[in-house]
Motif scaffolding. Structure first.
Motif, PDB file in Angstrom:
ATOM      1  N   ASN A  78      12.356  61.870  86.493  1.00 53.41           N
ATOM      2  CA  ASN A  78      11.527  62.903  87.122  1.00 53.41           C
ATOM      3  C   ASN A  78      11.506  64.183  86.281  1.00 53.41           C
ATOM      4  O   ASN A  78      11.206  65.256  86.786  1.00 53.41           O
ATOM      5  N   ALA A  97      16.845  62.086  88.854  1.00 55.90           N
ATOM      6  CA  ALA A  97      16.492  63.502  89.065  1.00 55.90           C
ATOM      7  C   ALA A  97      17.737  64.360  88.867  1.00 55.90           C
ATOM      8  O   ALA A  97      18.129  65.123  89.745  1.00 55.90           O
ATOM      9  N   VAL A  98      18.399  64.177  87.718  1.00 56.91           N
ATOM     10  CA  VAL A  98      19.587  64.989  87.420  1.00 56.91           C
ATOM     11  C   VAL A  98      19.137  66.249  86.687  1.00 56.91           C
ATOM     12  O   VAL A  98      17.945  66.514  86.543  1.00 56.91           O
ATOM     13  N   PHE A  99      20.113  67.028  86.200  1.00 59.56           N
ATOM     14  CA  PHE A  99      19.772  68.285  85.529  1.00 59.56           C
ATOM     15  C   PHE A  99      18.770  68.042  84.404  1.00 59.56           C
ATOM     16  O   PHE A  99      18.758  66.984  83.782  1.00 59.56           O
ATOM     17  N   GLU A 100      18.009  69.091  84.125  1.00 67.96           N
ATOM     18  CA  GLU A 100      16.961  68.979  83.106  1.00 67.96           C
ATOM     19  C   GLU A 100      17.569  69.137  81.705  1.00 67.96           C
ATOM     20  O   GLU A 100      17.325  70.129  81.017  1.00 67.96           O
ATOM     21  N   VAL A 123      22.812  59.198  81.594  1.00 69.32           N
ATOM     22  CA  VAL A 123      22.574  58.518  82.871  1.00 69.32           C
ATOM     23  C   VAL A 123      21.845  57.197  82.626  1.00 69.32           C
ATOM     24  O   VAL A 123      22.193  56.153  83.187  1.00 69.32           O
ATOM     25  N   GLY A 158      21.084  61.727  91.180  1.00 72.02           N
ATOM     26  CA  GLY A 158      20.903  63.170  91.328  1.00 72.02           C
ATOM     27  C   GLY A 158      20.397  63.433  92.728  1.00 72.02           C
ATOM     28  O   GLY A 158      19.253  63.108  93.050  1.00 72.02           O
ATOM     29  N   PHE A 215       7.311  64.012  90.094  1.00 72.02           N
ATOM     30  CA  PHE A 215       6.963  64.483  91.439  1.00 72.02           C
ATOM     31  C   PHE A 215       6.905  66.006  91.420  1.00 72.02           C
ATOM     32  O   PHE A 215       7.483  66.650  90.559  1.00 72.02           O
ATOM     33  N   ARG A 275      28.170  66.739  96.956  1.00 73.03           N
ATOM     34  CA  ARG A 275      26.748  66.801  96.603  1.00 73.03           C
ATOM     35  C   ARG A 275      25.967  65.668  97.261  1.00 73.03           C
ATOM     36  O   ARG A 275      24.833  65.856  97.708  1.00 73.03           O
ATOM     37  N   LYS A 301      20.416  63.223  80.717  1.00 72.53           N
ATOM     38  CA  LYS A 301      19.479  62.183  81.137  1.00 72.53           C
ATOM     39  C   LYS A 301      19.689  60.906  80.315  1.00 72.53           C
ATOM     40  O   LYS A 301      19.662  59.795  80.859  1.00 72.53           O
ATOM     41  N   ASP A 348      25.352  60.838  93.011  1.00 73.10           N
ATOM     42  CA  ASP A 348      25.530  62.137  92.360  1.00 73.10           C
ATOM     43  C   ASP A 348      26.951  62.178  91.837  1.00 73.10           C
ATOM     44  O   ASP A 348      27.672  61.171  91.920  1.00 73.10           O
ATOM     45  N   GLY A 391      20.122  66.299  94.247  1.00 69.80           N
ATOM     46  CA  GLY A 391      19.797  67.716  94.419  1.00 69.80           C
ATOM     47  C   GLY A 391      18.475  67.875  95.149  1.00 69.80           C
ATOM     48  O   GLY A 391      18.048  67.000  95.906  1.00 69.80           O
ATOM     49  N   PHE A 392      17.844  68.978  94.857  1.00 72.73           N
ATOM     50  CA  PHE A 392      16.609  69.337  95.539  1.00 72.73           C
ATOM     51  C   PHE A 392      15.540  68.233  95.429  1.00 72.73           C
ATOM     52  O   PHE A 392      15.005  67.750  96.432  1.00 72.73           O
ATOM     53  N   MET A 393      15.268  67.785  94.206  1.00 71.05           N
ATOM     54  CA  MET A 393      14.219  66.790  94.015  1.00 71.05           C
ATOM     55  C   MET A 393      14.673  65.388  94.436  1.00 71.05           C
ATOM     56  O   MET A 393      13.921  64.642  95.067  1.00 71.05           O
ATOM     57  N   SER A 421      10.568  67.340  84.171  1.00 70.17           N
ATOM     58  CA  SER A 421       9.303  68.068  84.191  1.00 70.17           C
ATOM     59  C   SER A 421       8.899  68.523  82.790  1.00 70.17           C
ATOM     60  O   SER A 421       7.753  68.898  82.587  1.00 70.17           O
ATOM     61  N   SER A 475       7.279  69.743  93.679  1.00 68.98           N
ATOM     62  CA  SER A 475       8.141  70.237  94.747  1.00 68.98           C
ATOM     63  C   SER A 475       7.346  71.062  95.751  1.00 68.98           C
ATOM     64  O   SER A 475       6.481  71.832  95.333  1.00 68.98           O
TER      65      SER A 475
END
Ligand code: NAI
Length: 709
Positions: A428, A400-403, A411, A320, A452, A349, A408, A344, A322-324, A430, A454
């Motif tokens: 990761n 850190a893929v989609f929530e 993966v 993942g 982690f 991406r 998950k 990804d 992305g942002f994280m 949340s 952000s």
């Protein structure tokens, strides 16, 4: 045992400071006394013409005063005396007839820099561990051994205040530009160059220095009206930054100002007076406790000592980008210098993720924190692909893929087919319980959460979350790796929201209730920034993303029932595709990614008329006590291992005001009985969600507290 060893070579005394039995050099009473008698001996020794002060420790010159000594201070007079004696010792260096050269390799901080400032010449090495600074304000104190006097005299009032009031440290190259050191050399020749400088000073006298800073610097620093402008600007900035909650920076400013305007004797007197007052003050006590807590956490692996073996992480995989994911990859490369592979679903991406991760390195390069060759080398550690190529060599994979639980799990299943059976898988997530993600794993003992915050590169906290099946070796490996990434790590239980989001949820939800009652948005946020949070809860919702907050809110609602029943505000906002900062439309409006004012069209959307006509104290109590109560509930649930972890998590994870010491310290300070009383009042007015935690009732009854008194 002696802390100083002296050898005399060609009339130059090389004094090596090496505090026995300690990893770093610190200044304490015994060291100061020994230094004084050593100076007296060298003064009378006809064979000595000049002195070099150097450290025997690998990474420190002098790390500062011994903070343990501060905690033993009983009263203000004693604290003043401690500072006064420090000033006296340091002055003996300055008044020495024989020139003294400070040869600085490694950290030169606080009292250590004050010692160096009193020497007649300073040489620093270009080693990355060589940093100079006066970080006392970070402990709620001021430099109390002449630092407020000598630094501005050496580098000018504005540059000195910039360092003292923020407590920041500078690398050698910047120190040279500031005029803080006279020379920068490679570590291998430090001793020789210092001895040569000492010899030169003994023969030719002290060097004439020109203050740096150019013409404008001269106008500001060398004239009384110029300095008045400097003081005024500094004071304004400090008040803006501290909200008046932290007295040390203003006290330091006072000591600098008195010294420059009324002479050094008056300045020193003000300095030790203010030091004494601050050292026994509540803010400093709290900041020192936090310092000790983080220091202790640096040695805490999250499992009983000796029960686990950490494994080395040579290669990291991040799924993942992305942002994280990008933030985790960039931070790992920067701080751990570990080979890092991103994965990804497609190359576009991946490209975006690599660019974001490299961007973190670029930012360091631009700020001259790393050199061009370092930048090239570190960038070379980052790679990526749209498949799991390279993952078979990873020792640790962070996901850190989609929530989404299914994504998950999938993966994890894919990875278990690719990675070595002894590799560790960290998620990761949340909000999703780690044991749900791990439930179908072939090796659940090597699965855990690494949560982690952000933005990853800036937020100092990491929550490590083992499940009941996670092995101690896995825990200790994740904790150590997180620490190497520069994080303060707390190990928390696999319960919904873990620790930080658990106590944040009712707080943000209470903000939602206030919004739904029409309380003015700026007012809600201002009440909490005045309480000491860096941002208010509504602005925080915008930052987190309203979709993310809503999702987390429903997870918490499901887990904890009515207490966490979401307020109506978020669904209404989301119904109007307001996601917060990320789409430029939240409670606030955003112009070119910058937060503008509150978006007034939000009020009709919520179906309310904004009002400022509210009891601000009540707004504060509702928000704060929802968090305090949840902290007590979560603590009793065993979410955290200790009050220390709880408070550090709140301070580093959500910016709970440090000067209040954290939510549990605050409960102790207010007193559980009074906390309970307030909660009862709130419960009567606003309902069951404020029902006091049983643990608080018990403490109120028995006179218990979280920390020993
Ligand atoms: P994001 O949407 O920016 O990134 C997710 C990335 O995962 C995307 O690039 C997506 O293409 C990729 N992805 C999705 N499925 C994949 C798969 N099967 N294989 C490979 N890549 C896949 O999301 P963000 O914000 O980075 O969040 C990621 C995780 O981090 C989530 O679990 C989130 O809850 C958690 N988290 C987020 C925080 C935040 O503030 N954004 C804070 C802490 C945790």
């Amino acid at each position: 045992m002696s802390s100083f060893a002296t050898t005399i070579e060609n009339g130059i005394a090389i004094v090596t400071f090496d505090l026995p039995g300690e990893p770093v050099n610190k200044l304490n009473g015994a060291v100061k006394r020994e230094l004084e008698s050593l100076l007296a001996r060298l003064r009378d020794d006809s064979a000595t013409r000049a002195v070099v002060l150097i450290s025997g420790k690998p990474d420190t010159f002098i790390a500062g005063a011994d903070i343990e000594e501060f905690t033993a201070i009983a009263n203000q007079t004693e604290a003043e005396r401690l500072s006064f004696e420090g000033q006296e010792t340091v002055s003996r260096l300055e008044t020495s007839q024989k020139p003294i050269v400070a040869a600085i390799n490694g950290a030169c901080l606080g009292g250590g820099l004050e010692v160096a400032l009193a020497c007649h010449y300073r040489i620093a090495t270009d080693h990355p561990k060589t940093v100079l600074g006066l970080p006392e304000v970070q402990l709620g104190l001021i430099p109390g051994a002449g630092g407020c006097q000598r630094l501005p005299r050496l580098i000018g009032a504005s540059a000195a205040l910039d360092m003292i009031l923020s407590g920041k440290t500078e690398r050698a190259s910047k120190a040279l530009r500031l005029g803080l050191v006279d020379e920068v050399v490679p570590p291998t020749i430090l001793r020789q160059v210092a001895a040569a400088a000492a010899d030169r000073l003994a023969r030719e006298g002290l060097p004439k220095r020109q203050q740096k800073g150019g013409l404008s610097g001269m106008m500001l620093d060398r004239t009384a009206p110029g300095r008045r402008m400097v003081y005024r600007a500094a004071r304004k900035q400090v008040i803006k930054k501290t909200g008046g909650h932290y007295p040390a920076p203003l006290a330091a400013l006072g000591a600098v100002e008195v010294g420059l305007e009324q002479g050094i004797a008056a300045g020193l007197a003000e300095e030790h007076r203010a030091f004494g007052e601050l050292a026994v003050g509540d803010v400093s006590r709290k900041l020192v406790q936090i310092f000790f807590a983080t220091t202790a956490l640096k040695k805490d692996d999250g499992v009983p000592a000796g029960t686990a073996v950490p494994r080395q992480i040579r290669r990291l995989g991040v799924v993942g980008s992305g942002f994280m994911g990008a933030g985790i990859a960039g931070t790992a490369v920067l701080n751990v210098e570990v080979d890092t592979r991103l994965k990804d679903s497609d190359l576009t991406r991946i490209g975006k993720g690599l660019k974001a991760a490299t961007g973190l390195l670029k930012e360091r390069l631009d700020r001259r924190r790393i050199t061009r060759p370092q930048y090239e080398r570190l960038s070379g550690l980052l790679s990526g692909s749209a498949d799991y190529r390279g993952f078979s060599r990873a020792d640790l994979v962070i996901e850190a893929v989609f929530e989404e639980l299914d994504v998950k799990r999938q993966v994890l299943a894919e990875l278990e087919a690719e990675i070595r059976p002894d590799a560790i898988f960290a998620t990761n997530t949340s909000t999703i319980p780690i044991h749900h993600i791990a439930s179908q794993a072939r090796h659940p003992e090597r699965v855990l959460g690494m949560h982690f915050f952000s933005p990853v590169e800036r937020m100092p906290l990491l929550e490590v979350i083992p499940t009941g099946a996670t092995s101690p070796d896995t825990i200790v490996t994740a904790v150590r790796f997180g620490r190497r990434m520069g994080k303060t790590v707390i190990v928390v239980a696999d319960r919904p929201g873990f620790w930080v989001n658990r106590i944040l949820s009712p707080y943000l939800n209470e903000a939602g209730h206030l919004l739904q009652e029409g309380v003015n948005i700026e007012l809600i946020d201002r009440v909490m920034t005045e309480f000491g949070f860096p941002v208010g809860p509504v602005a925080l919702l915008d930052e987190v993303g309203l979709d993310v907050a809503q999702k987390a809110g429903s997870v918490m609602h499901e887990a904890f029932g009515d207490r966490m029943k979401p307020a109506a505000a978020l669904p209404r906002m989301l119904g109007a595709t307001r996601l917060g900062r990320k789409n430029g439309r939240g409670f606030y409006s955003y112009k070119a990614a910058h937060k503008a004012g509150v978006d007034k069209s939000v009020y009709p959307l919520l179906g309310v008329h904004p009002t400022e006509n509210v009891d601000k104290d009540l707004v504060e109590r509702r928000l704060v006590y929802s968090m305090l109560n949840e902290a007590a509930l979560a603590c009793a649930d065993g979410v955290v291992r200790s009050p220390r972890d709880a408070d550090i998590g709140a301070i580093f994870g959500i910016g709970f005001p440090a000067f209040r010491g954290g939510p549990l310290r605050m409960i102790d300070d207010v007193g559980p009985a009074r906390v309970v009383e307030t909660l009862y009042q709130l419960q009567e007015q606003f309902g069951e969600r404020f029902r006091p935690a049983p643990a608080l009732l018990e403490m109120a009854r028995s006179g218990g507290r979280y920390y020993p008194a």
